[in-house]
Design an enzyme around this catalytic site. Structure first.
Site, PDB file in Angstrom:
ATOM      1  N   GLU A 347       0.827  -1.212   0.000  1.00 47.27           N
ATOM      2  CA  GLU A 347       0.000   0.000   0.000  1.00 47.27           C
ATOM      3  C   GLU A 347       0.860   1.261   0.000  1.00 47.27           C
ATOM      4  OE1 GLU A 347      -2.724  -0.145   3.302  1.00 47.27           O
ATOM      5  OE2 GLU A 347      -3.926  -1.734   2.393  1.00 47.27           O
ATOM      6  N   GLU A 436      -6.076  -7.506  -0.341  1.00 50.37           N
ATOM      7  CA  GLU A 436      -6.276  -7.378   1.111  1.00 50.37           C
ATOM      8  C   GLU A 436      -7.625  -6.715   1.363  1.00 50.37           C
ATOM      9  OE1 GLU A 436      -2.925  -5.805   3.645  1.00 50.37           O
ATOM     10  OE2 GLU A 436      -4.572  -4.608   4.501  1.00 50.37           O
TER      11      GLU A 436
HETATM   12  C1  IDC Z   1      -2.488  -3.540  10.705  1.00 47.08           C
HETATM   13  C2  IDC Z   1      -2.690  -4.647  11.710  1.00 47.08           C
HETATM   14  C3  IDC Z   1      -2.349  -4.170  13.065  1.00 47.08           C
HETATM   15  C4  IDC Z   1      -0.930  -3.633  13.040  1.00 47.08           C
HETATM   16  C5  IDC Z   1      -0.766  -2.570  11.979  1.00 47.08           C
HETATM   17  C6  IDC Z   1       0.689  -2.143  11.852  1.00 47.08           C
HETATM   18  O1  IDC Z   1      -4.014  -5.100  11.651  1.00 47.08           O
HETATM   19  O2  IDC Z   1      -2.457  -5.202  14.019  1.00 47.08           O
HETATM   20  O3  IDC Z   1      -0.634  -3.071  14.301  1.00 47.08           O
HETATM   21  O4  IDC Z   1      -1.171  -3.074  10.728  1.00 47.08           O
HETATM   22  O5  IDC Z   1       0.800  -0.985  11.110  1.00 47.08           O
HETATM   23  C7  IDC Z   1      -3.800  -2.116   5.986  1.00 47.08           C
HETATM   24  C8  IDC Z   1      -2.452  -2.717   6.016  1.00 47.08           C
HETATM   25  C9  IDC Z   1      -2.298  -3.698   7.155  1.00 47.08           C
HETATM   26  C10 IDC Z   1      -2.971  -3.170   8.407  1.00 47.08           C
HETATM   27  C11 IDC Z   1      -4.462  -3.111   8.113  1.00 47.08           C
HETATM   28  C12 IDC Z   1      -5.303  -2.634   9.295  1.00 47.08           C
HETATM   29  O6  IDC Z   1      -2.088  -3.317   4.804  1.00 47.08           O
HETATM   30  O7  IDC Z   1      -0.943  -3.891   7.389  1.00 47.08           O
HETATM   31  O8  IDC Z   1      -2.732  -4.068   9.447  1.00 47.08           O
HETATM   32  N1  IDC Z   1      -4.701  -2.237   6.970  1.00 47.08           N
HETATM   33  O9  IDC Z   1      -4.947  -1.329   9.659  1.00 47.08           O
HETATM   34  N2  IDC Z   1      -4.321  -1.373   5.035  1.00 47.08           N
HETATM   35  C13 IDC Z   1      -5.534  -0.970   5.409  1.00 47.08           C
HETATM   36  C14 IDC Z   1      -5.801  -1.519   6.646  1.00 47.08           C
END
Ligand code: IDC
Length: 511
Positions: A347, A436
């Site tokens: 992303e 995702e």
């Molecule tokens: C989130 C995880 C969370 C972690 C965080 C770290 O759910 O536990 O602490 O990342 O930065 C994304 C991302 C994905 C995110 C997820 C939710 O690709 O890594 O995971 N998210 O925020 N894009 C949109 C949402």
């Protein structure tokens, strides 16, 4: 005549008579034997006849049974999860219509009795119309013929006040009505119910003897679709790991096998956070390989994800260096495998543009991978956390095949606007892949939005899109697929799943 002569004549006469008698005796003996033989022969023939007749009788009986058990159409309604919403119980039903005859059935229709105050939420693979206390189910063109000894499937979600079991329906096939009751089984065929039920509730349609890879082989991109070895649109139904630096315990073969066999998952995404501040070290390449090897053994598709996130821009010198090393190593290791998909930047976000940052980075990384693996699918991230697919559609990367573009959604945050971007991109011919998503908000936490999620799944079903659910862990956040109380690292059952997982896996089973 002298006395002597008289005696001789008498003796000779007696002798002749005796001889005659003996001959007669022999003759009689012979004929009685013959008649006995004849009789016994007759008897045998009759017996044989009888047996033959009996056999014929049995055959007829057999034929009768065969005809009886084959001359049947059946409908099964398998509930596939339910949830509560606004005072309604929303239940998803998977419907299968079986043709147990030896001829193709052209055209079918079902009228199912439902509560008058129920609401039809959605349906797929058939047109469903609710009117008063019944639901009319009419197949699409492509599943209106039920092949001899075959079946067709559709599904719907019905919201009812309280529990509901589909019980009375009329199936019309070839212009003939069949009344189904007792959960939709054919009345004559109750005996087969047990067997059929266990077959029908089987969670993973692909959990027979063949793996997803054996069934679908090498994937490629055709138009906006991902297609399988036969050129048919193919949908990845995936699960993404959480960051493998934080949750490496789920990167194991048994855990992936559980997802494949129990929950209809055909793809694993391995999220390698690329930012050293988020735990990236080259040591983790081994964890990635453990995951890829497991997916290969299980014949599952596998996305190797370079998880750009807090490091925003993939096009920095540092990142290009690390990503090149990573993908060179992975491509060299897996160039001969058919199930590997490379996702080169999860992303991109922040002050990062398609033209100046992502596109040039993608071109470099595509070149790096293609030099080793000439035809694997490569997923390219898009601006604004992989949302701006409409912008990319105006200027896609040219001269490359088997490229797809990432679209990510979190249903409680991303709604109509983002779905419109997706539709616009598809209309412009951009192949998109939802590498995702979750059904909570974009923080990975918060309340689930099943209304928005069900709109997203309509889009997914209608456009045959692939999608991969975030995340395989028991972290205490609503996007986690396992409950925080679950400490298993494989062998998960329904009761170990979070609400998000239950909803998503039910959707996966519906198409
Ligand atoms: C989130 C995880 C969370 C972690 C965080 C770290 O759910 O536990 O602490 O990342 O930065 C994304 C991302 C994905 C995110 C997820 C939710 O690709 O890594 O995971 N998210 O925020 N894009 C949109 C949402």
């Amino acid at each position: 005549m002298s006395k002597q002569k008289k005696v001789i004549v008498t003796l000779v006469s007696i002798l002749v008579l005796c001889l005659l008698g003996f001959v007669c005796f022999l003759f009689l003996l012979d004929s009685s034997k013959e008649s006995k033989e004849k009789e016994s022969q007759k008897e045998t023939t009759t017996k044989e006849d009888k047996t033959e007749k009996e056999t014929t009788k049995e055959t007829t009986k057999e034929e009768e049974t065969t005809t009886k058990s084959q001359d049947v159409f059946m409908v099964s309604y398998v509930p596939n999860g339910s949830w509560e919403k606004d005072g309604f119980t929303c239940t998803q039903f998977n419907v299968t219509v079986y043709n147990r005859t030896n001829t193709d059935a052209e055209g079918w229709q079902i009228i199912l009795t439902v509560p008058a105050d129920s609401v039809l939420e959605q349906s797929w693979n058939a047109t469903c119309e609710k009117s008063e206390d019944h639901l009319t189910i009419i197949p699409e063109d492509y599943n209106s013929t039920i092949l001899a000894n075959g079946s067709v499937s559709m599904g719907f979600i019905l919201d009812t006040k309280g529990e509901y079991k589909p019980e009375n329906s009329t199936l019309t096939v070839n212009g003939k009505d069949y009344t189904m009751n007792g959960g939709g089984q054919s009345p004559e065929e109750k005996s087969t119910t047990g067997k059929e039920d266990s077959q029908m509730t089987s969670a993973n349609p692909e959990n027979g003897t063949k793996t997803p890879l054996q069934l679908h082989g090498s994937l490629s991109v055709k138009g906006t679709n991902l297609v399988d070895k036969d050129g048919n649109p193919f949908q990845l139904k995936g699960v993404s790991t959480h960051g493998i630096a934080w949750f490496p315990q789920y990167v194991n073969k048994d855990s992936f096998q559980t997802l494949r066999d129990s929950f209809g998952v055909n793809t694993i995404r391995l999220a390698m956070y690329s930012n050293p501040a988020d735990g990236y070290t080259t040591n983790l390449h081994e964890t990635v390989k453990t995951g890829v090897d497991a997916a290969c053994e299980l014949g599952m598709y596998c996305i190797i994800d370079w998880h750009i996130l807090n490091d925003n821009n993939p096009n920095t010198e540092d990142n290009i260096k690390r990503a090149s090393t990573f993908f060179t190593e992975m491509a060299n290791t897996y160039k001969d495998k058919e199930n590997i998909i490379y996702e080169i930047c999860n992303e991109p976000n922040g002050n990062v543009t398609w033209e100046d940052d992502i596109k040039p980075y993608a071109q470099k990384m595509i070149q790096t991978i293609r030099a080793i693996d000439s035809d694997a699918i490569i997923i390219v991230g898009t601006p604004t956390w992989s949302q701006d697919v409409d912008l990319v559609a105006k200027s896609p990367i040219s001269g490359e095949s088997n490229l797809m573009y990432a679209l990510h959604f979190y249903a409680a945050t991303h709604k109509e606007d983002l779905r419109n971007k997706a539709t616009n991109a598809l209309n412009a011919g951009l192949p998109i892949l939802i590498s995702e998503f979750s059904i909570c908000d974009a923080s990975g936490n918060g309340a689930l939005d099943t209304n928005s999620a069900s709109e997203w799944f309509n889009l997914i079903r209608n456009n045959k899109l692939s999608c991969v659910a975030w995340n395989l862990s028991n972290k205490d956040e609503s996007s986690s697929l396992l409950l925080p109380s679950c400490d298993k690292t494989s062998g998960f059952t329904e009761s170990d799943l979070s609400e998000a997982a239950k909803y998503i896996f039910n959707q996966y089973k519906s198409y």
